[in-house]
Design an enzyme around this catalytic site. Structure first.
Site, PDB file in Angstrom:
ATOM      1  N   ASP A 307      -8.744   9.097 -26.038  1.00  0.00           N
ATOM      2  CA  ASP A 307      -9.212   8.258 -24.942  1.00  0.00           C
ATOM      3  C   ASP A 307     -10.607   7.754 -25.335  1.00  0.00           C
ATOM      4  O   ASP A 307     -11.150   8.066 -26.405  1.00  0.00           O
ATOM      5  CB  ASP A 307      -9.196   9.024 -23.611  1.00  0.00           C
TER       6      ASP A 307
HETATM    7  C1  BGC Z   1      -9.296   5.684 -19.483  1.00  0.00           C
HETATM    8  C2  BGC Z   1      -7.922   5.440 -20.044  1.00  0.00           C
HETATM    9  C3  BGC Z   1      -7.801   4.034 -20.581  1.00  0.00           C
HETATM   10  C4  BGC Z   1      -8.913   3.767 -21.589  1.00  0.00           C
HETATM   11  C5  BGC Z   1      -8.866   2.377 -22.177  1.00  0.00           C
HETATM   12  C6  BGC Z   1     -10.392   5.236 -20.447  1.00  0.00           C
HETATM   13  O1  BGC Z   1     -11.639   5.276 -19.855  1.00  0.00           O
HETATM   14  O2  BGC Z   1      -9.446   7.051 -19.216  1.00  0.00           O
HETATM   15  O3  BGC Z   1      -6.950   5.692 -19.062  1.00  0.00           O
HETATM   16  O4  BGC Z   1      -6.560   3.834 -21.166  1.00  0.00           O
HETATM   17  O5  BGC Z   1     -10.153   3.934 -20.938  1.00  0.00           O
HETATM   18  O6  BGC Z   1      -9.191   1.420 -21.270  1.00  0.00           O
END
Ligand code: BGC
Length: 765
Positions: A307
Site C-alpha cells: 500500500d
Molecule cells: C489506500 C489504498 C489505495 C492506495 C492507492 C492507500 O492510501 O490505503 O486503499 O489503494 O492508497 O490509492
C-alpha cells in the site's frame, strides 16, 4: 425409450466433460505459453530493469494539472520510465480526468516505455472503489457496504463488468479493488469500503465482483483486480486507521483469511497489503502472512503490491529499522513484489540494487517478483495491446450502465423501522426536507469519489439528484420545503464537524407539512482524515432530530453514513427509518421511488447496527457475549446483521434437511418455502444460519451465515429455496491453526424456523 433417454444423458455428460477438459487444457496451454514467454524475457533483463519493474510511482510525481489537463514534466517522465525503468504508475492527479484525457496520459506513458530497450508496457492502476471514480462521466455505484446490502450476487457481478469496461475505455487495465476487509469494527473509518462484517457474505460478493471484472482476463474489456488490504486491516484495537490489531492466528484464519482465500481461488491476480500492523508487526514485513500463507499455502501466482509508502512506513512510522534501505530488505524478503513508493523511486531502486549486490536480497527473490509482475502484464495482453481507447467503448456512461447503478442502490436501501406502515407516503404528501445530508452529492457518494476524500463531488456530480432534488421531482416542488437545519464543515481534515444553521427555521417550516424527511449521517471521508473519537451521531444533528421529533409531525429518518452512528435516543421518536448507506449518484432517485412505494425496499444490513458506543460486538461472537447472558456481554444491537423490512410480508414454512446425521465429507440439502403474504410484490433474502451447539476446543460462535438467496415474490406467490451445504464448510480453525469439523449437534435457522442435525465423526481438513 428409457434407454434412449439414458443414452442422451450420457452423451450430454460426455460432451460437457469433453468441453470442460478442452477448456482446462487450453487454459493450461495458455498458462505455459505465458510462463515460457515471461521466463525468456526475464533471462534477458538486467538487475536494473528487474528492479524497475518492481517500482510503482504516483502520477503526481511526474507532472501536474494545468487547467483541465494533466501535463507531464518530460524530464521527470523520462527519468522514471527510461532511466529507472519503472514498471507501474498509479493514481489520479488530484482531479478526475475524462476518459479521453486518460487515453492521452496512459498513451504518453506507453510511448515513453517504448523508448526503453525492453519496451515492457507500464501497468497503470487506479482505485475503482465504486466504479471508475477517478474518470469523469463514468458510472458510479453504491460503495461496497451498500452493494453488500443488496445481498444480490448478480448486481455485484454487473458492477464488476461495467467497471472493467469503463476502465478500459480510459486505458487503465488494473484496479485496486475489491476491498475484502471484514467490516467488524464500526469505528474504523473505512468500514463502508467493504462488503460487511461476515466472512461468507464478503467472500461471495468479492468473488462475484472479481468474476465480473477479470474474466476472461486478456480480453480488451477486462482488468486485473487487486484484492485488499491483506489482511485484518479493518479491526484495529484503537478503531483508528493504520493502527495495530491484536489477534491470534486462528482468528485471523477463521474470519479474515477466507474472503482472500476465496478470491485467490477465483483467480485474483494481485494482492495489496494491509497498511497497518498485526500483533505489532507491520504486515509489509510479515513473511509468514505474505509468503508462507498467501503464496505457498494458497498457491497465489500473481503479485503482491504494497500500500501507499508502506515500505517507508516500516522505518518512519513503525520504528522497526534504522533506514528505508533496511525496511526495503525486510519487505522484499518477506514476499513483496512491487512497492507503491509512491514518490522517491530513485531511493527504492538504488537501495534494492545495492541490497542484491550485497547479498542481502537473493537474486532468486527478484526473479520471482519480476516473473510474477510480467506474468500479469502478459495475462492482460498488455504486450500486444498496451492501449485501449474510448472510441471502442460506445457504452461508456450509457443509460444501460446508469440503470445498473440505480438498481443496485434501489436494492440496497434498507427499511429499519416503519411504524403503523407509515411508508410509503402518498404522492400528494407535503414534505419538509431537512438535515445536513439533504442536499449533498458529496454525502451520497462518500470518499473515493472524483477525488480521494470526495470533497469536490458537488461540483463534479452536479447533474445528478441530491435527496432534495429527487424528492422535489417525485412529489412536486410545491409540496416540498427545504431547510437544512445543520450543515457540515467542508474544511480539509474537519469533515466530521457540523454546525447548527437554523434549527428554529426548520421547526417553523414543519408546521405546514405532513411529514419531515430528516437526512442525517456523515460527510465524505476516508482513511486517516476519517478517524473519529465518538461514534454517536453529532450533537448538532441530535439537536435537530430532537427538535423535529418534538414538532409531533411524523419524522422519516434517512441514514446516509459510512459508519453506523449511534442513534438510540432518536430511534423511538422516528416514525420510519431508511438506511441508504453511500448509494452514489442514483441513490436519491432510488430513495424517492422507495418513499412513494414505486420500489419496495429489499436491502438487509450487511453489518450489525450497534445501539451503544460501548457495545460494538458484531453478530459473530461467543456465547459469553450473547444476548441475555448473565455473566459477560449482553448482545443487544439496535438492529442485527441481516435485518431489513419490506412493504409486504413473508411467511417461512417447511424448513427441511435431507438427513438427520452426516459424515464430514457429505453435503446437506436444506430447503425452505417462502410465501409473500402481503399485497405488494417484493424481494426477500433467505439467510441460512448454522450454530454448532458444543465445541470442545474453542467456544463456538453463536451462529454463522452459511448461505443466502434473494428471491422475488408476487403477492400470494410461494417459492422453495434450496441450499447445498458441504459439511466441511462448518469446520472451524482450532488453536493449532487446523480446520476441524467436530462431531456433535448443529442447529440450522432460517428466519424463525429451526431444524437440528448431527455430524457423526470429527475430521481435520
Ligand atoms: C489506500 C489504498 C489505495 C492506495 C492507492 C492507500 O492510501 O490505503 O486503499 O489503494 O492508497 O490509492
Amino acid at each position: 425409450m428409457l434407454c434412449l433417454k439414458r443414452k442422451n444423458q450420457f452423451s450430454f455428460l460426455f460432451c460437457c466433460a469433453a468441453i470442460l477438459c478442452a477448456s482446462t487444457i487450453e487454459a493450461q496451454t495458455n498458462a505455459s505459453a505465458i510462463n515460457a514467454k515471461v521466463d525468456a524475457l526475464v533471462k534477458k533483463m538486467t538487475l536494473e530493469e528487474k528492479v524497475g519493474q518492481m517500482a510503482q510511482v504516483s502520477l503526481e510525481s511526474l507532472g501536474k494539472i494545468e487547467g483541465p489537463n494533466f501535463i507531464f514534466d518530460d524530464v521527470k517522465l523520462k527519468d522514471a520510465v527510461v532511466k529507472y525503468k519503472i514498471g507501474s504508475i498509479l493514481n489520479s492527479p488530484g482531479e478526475p480526468l475524462k476518459p479521453d484525457q486518460w487515453n492521452a496520459v496512459v498513451g504518453q506513458i506507453q510511448n515513453t516505455a517504448n523508448e526503453t530497450k525492453m519496451q515492457i508496457p507500464i501497468l497503470y492502476g487506479l482505485d475503482d472503489n465504486h466504479g471508475c471514480n477517478y474518470v469523469l462521466g463514468a458510472t458510479l455505484f453504491p460503495q461496497e457496504q451498500g452493494q453488500a446490502a443488496t445481498w444480490n450476487r448478480q448486481l455485484i457481478y454487473n458492477a464488476g463488468v461495467i467497471t472493467a469496461y469503463e476502465s478500459r475505455a480510459s486505458s487503465v487495465p488494473w484496479t485496486f479493488s475489491p476491498v475484502l476487509d471484514l467490516g467488524t469494527n464500526p469505528e474504523w473509518p473505512r468500514i463502508w469500503e467493504d462488503y460487511g462484517e461476515d466472512p461468507y457474505l464478503d467472500a461471495q460478493m468479492g468473488v462475484e465482483f472479481i468474476k465480473g471484472v477479470q474474466n476472461p482476463l486478456g480480453n480488451k474489456d477486462k482488468l486485473a483486480v487487486s484484492i485488499k488490504h491483506y489482511m485484518d486491516y479493518s479491526d484495529p484495537k484503537s478503531g483508528h486507521d493504520r493502527t495495530d490489531s491484536w489477534i491470534p492466528e486462528h482468528y485471523l484464519r477463521e474470519y479474515h483469511l477466507p474472503p482472500f482465500a476465496a478470491a485467490i481461488q477465483a483467480g485474483a491476480r494481485t494482492v495489496m497489503v494491509n497498511s497497518a500492523l498485526i500483533n505489532g508487526i507491520p504486515t509489509h514485513i510479515n513473511k509468514h502472512l505474505l509468503t508462507d500463507i498467501l503464496k505457498d499455502e494458497l498457491g497465489f501466482t500473481g503479485f503482491i503490491v504494497t500500500d501507499w509508502q508502506d515500505i517507508e512506513n516500516v522505518y518512519r512510522r513503525d520504528h522497526i529499522t534504522k533506514s528505508i534501505k533496511e525496511a526495503t530488505m525486510l519487505a522484499i524478503n518477506a514476499g513483496i513484489d512491487m512497492s507503491m513508493i509512491p514518490y522517491d523511486y530513485k531511493e527504492f531502486c538504488t537501495d534494492l540494487i545495492a541490497l542484491v549486490k550485497e547479498g542481502k536480497v537473493p537474486m532468486s527473490r527478484i526473479d520471482d517478483a519480476v516473473t510474477r509482475i510480467l506474468r500479469v502484464k502478459e495475462e492482460l495482453n498488455l504486450f500486444e495491446t498496451p492501449m485501449t481507447y474510448l472510441k471502442d467503448y460506445p457504452k461508456f456512461g450509457s443509460e444501460e450502465f446508469q440503470k445498473a447503478s440505480y438498481n443496485t442502490a434501489a436494492e440496497s436501501i434498507t427499511l429499519l423501522k416503519d411504524s403503523n406502515n407509515i411508508l410509503p407516503l402518498p404522492k400528494t404528501a407535503k414534505i419538509l426536507v431537512t438535515g445536513p445530508n439533504a442536499n449533498s452529492m458529496r454525502s451520497l457518494n462518500g470518499g473515493w469519489t472524483y477525488t480521494w476524500q470526495g470533497e469536490k463531488t458537488d461540483e463534479y456530480a452536479a447533474q445528478y439528484n441530491t435527496i432534495l432534488e429527487a424528492v422535489q421531482n417525485k412529489f412536486g416542488p410545491v409540496n416540498v420545503q427545504y431547510v437544512p437545519g445543520v450543515g457540515y464543515d467542508n474544511t480539509w481534515g474537519k469533515y466530521y464537524v457540523d454546525s447548527v444553521i437554523n434549527i428554529d427555521a426548520a421547526v417553523k417550516a414543519a408546521a405546514s407539512v405532513d411529514y419531515i424527511l430528516l437526512c442525517i449521517g456523515e460527510n465524505s471521508y476516508t482513511e486517516t482524515p476519517g478517524n473519529l473519537d465518538d461514534l454517536s451521531l453529532s450533537d448538532n444533528q441530535m439537536l435537530l432530530a430532537q427538535a423535529m421529533i418534538k414538532t409531533g409531525k411524523p419524522v422519516i429518518l434517512i441514514l446516509n453514513e459510512g459508519r453506523p452512528r449511534i442513534i438510540n435516543k432518536i430511534v423511538p421518536g422516528a416514525a420510519a427509518i431508511l438506511h441508504i448507506y453511500l448509494p452514489s449518484n442514483f441513490g436519491a432517485n432510488a430513495l424517492a421511488d422507495i418513499l412513494t412505494g414505486d420500489v419496495n425496499p429489499s436491502g438487509k444490513l450487511p453489518i450489525t447496527y450497534p445501539r451503544y458506543t460501548n457495545s460494538l460486538v458484531p453478530y459473530i461472537h461467543k456465547p459469553s457475549e450473547g444476548a441475555g447472558n448473565p455473566q459477560g456481554g449482553d448482545y443487544n444491537p439496535q438492529w442485527p446483521f441481516g435485518f431489513g423490512m419490506s412493504y409486504t410480508t413473508f411467511a417461512y414454512s417447511n424448513l427441511t434437511i435431507n438427513k438427520n446425521s452426516f459424515s464430514p465429507d457429505e453435503t446437506a440439502t436444506i430447503s425452505v418455502t417462502i410465501k409473500n403474504t402481503g399485497s405488494r410484490e417484493g424481494k426477500e433474502v433467505a439467510q441460512l444460519f448454522v450454530s454448532q451447539l458444543v465445541a470442545y476446543m474453542i467456544s463456538p460462535d453463536v451462529k454463522r451465515l452459511r448461505g443466502f438467496e434473494k428471491i422475488d415474490l408476487k403477492p400470494g406467490e410461494s417459492k422453495t429455496v434450496t441450499f447445498q451445504l458441504p459439511l466441511k464448510d462448518l469446520a472451524f480453525v482450532n488453536n493449532e491453526n487446523k480446520k476441524i469439523l467436530e462431531a456433535g449437534d448443529f442447529k440450522i435457522a432460517v428466519n424463525d424456523l429451526t431444524v437440528m442435525f448431527t455430524v457423526d465423526k470429527t475430521k481435520i481438513f
